[in-house]
Design an enzyme around this catalytic site. Sequence first.
Site, mmCIF file in Angstrom:
data_model
loop_
_atom_site.group_PDB
_atom_site.id
_atom_site.type_symbol
_atom_site.label_atom_id
_atom_site.label_comp_id
_atom_site.label_asym_id
_atom_site.label_seq_id
_atom_site.Cartn_x
_atom_site.Cartn_y
_atom_site.Cartn_z
ATOM 1 N N HIS A 109 99.205 75.246 -78.422
ATOM 2 C CA HIS A 109 97.880 75.827 -78.619
ATOM 3 C C HIS A 109 96.956 75.263 -77.545
ATOM 4 O O HIS A 109 97.328 74.379 -76.762
ATOM 5 C CB HIS A 109 97.345 75.515 -80.013
ATOM 6 C CG HIS A 109 97.859 76.447 -81.077
ATOM 7 N ND1 HIS A 109 97.592 77.800 -81.062
ATOM 8 C CD2 HIS A 109 98.622 76.216 -82.176
ATOM 9 C CE1 HIS A 109 98.164 78.372 -82.100
ATOM 10 N NE2 HIS A 109 98.809 77.437 -82.798
ATOM 11 N N ASP A 157 92.239 78.583 -73.844
ATOM 12 C CA ASP A 157 92.442 79.922 -74.397
ATOM 13 C C ASP A 157 91.633 80.985 -73.660
ATOM 14 O O ASP A 157 92.181 82.006 -73.227
ATOM 15 C CB ASP A 157 92.043 79.963 -75.879
ATOM 16 C CG ASP A 157 93.189 79.590 -76.802
ATOM 17 O OD1 ASP A 157 94.309 79.348 -76.309
ATOM 18 O OD2 ASP A 157 92.969 79.523 -78.016
#
Length: 372
Positions: free
Chosen positions: A129, A159
């Site tokens: 992540h 991200d």
Amino acid sequence: MTTPPLHGIRIVELAGIGPGPFCGMMLADHGAEVIRIDRPGTSGIAAAALDPLLRSRRSIALDLKRPEAIAAVRRLAAGADGLIEGFRPGVMERLGLGPDILHADNPRLVYGRMTGWGQTGPMADQPGHDINYLAISGALDAFGRAGEKPTPPINMVADFGGGGMMLAFGMLAALLHAQRTGEGQVVDAAMTDGAALLMSMIWGFRAAGVWRGPRGTNLLDTGAHFYDTYETADGRYVAIGAIEPQFYTALRRVMALDDDRWSAQMNPAAWPALKDDLTAIFKTRSRAEWVAAFAGHEVCFAPVLDFDEAAADPHNRTRGTLVECGGVVQPAPAPRYSASTTVAPVMPGEREDATVLRDLGFDPAEIAALGH
């Protein structure tokens, strides 16, 4: 009437989470026709209707375990300018939708691949992540206050900045190349690469000896007393960024910092003590009082606003920085253009798979074979 700058571009988006949808949103915001392919039974309509990342495009639910669905994706990609996917390396190839196959169908196709670790390298097939990609890029170690553990800036850097926005940039660069040459290609957008790239200036500071200490002790990482946030008397916060001499002079003037020791602006050894003093001074007035005190002075000052305050802020309202669509307050498309419009956000509604497929040229029998 003007048209958005990406009007006429068609993108096929294999549904994912986070950076892939953000890239799709960016392209749709600026006029591309983005068709999202969802998996059946996922991303319920109610949830999708609240997600700005899914705005301004239509979707089709296709079961990629069925050969008819794979054939449909190939057909869509054959008539598209680009495709976005965010699976782990090798998944699209196993589905029969890898770059070699799709480029054989459509040599001009820009094939965008969004991953954390990239398509190659020893970590390529591992899960992760934002926090993990940020960690390995070297960026996470720089985020945090002195003497404290690294603090991730939510998931904005890997991200979205280093991932989705970097993929959008790569897609547009490759689309321009395809328009000039007729040659499509793969865009390998890795969040580790993107997060590292966003640190370019800090790597330059490090090479120049400007970034010398551990996190929380340097110019832009809350080490300096003139570049930080401070709590006010009412428990709110303000942000100061008085780096340049003229702004620092204005800061001293507004806050009556007359003592000669405030002249040592760029002496890191003096920063901790000066920061302690500023911390105490800012707590003597409310945030509103400090806003009034700094008004009209060029200090690089701003109040730290929460979500509701940001939506109501006069500057943001004047520019339309935040808009409400479908009952959801969200950021407006950016940047702005002098000769083109962006697309007013439209939140997802009831899925109309058969209608979308018909509009894309599928006949009733083909639509029925896909389960719609």
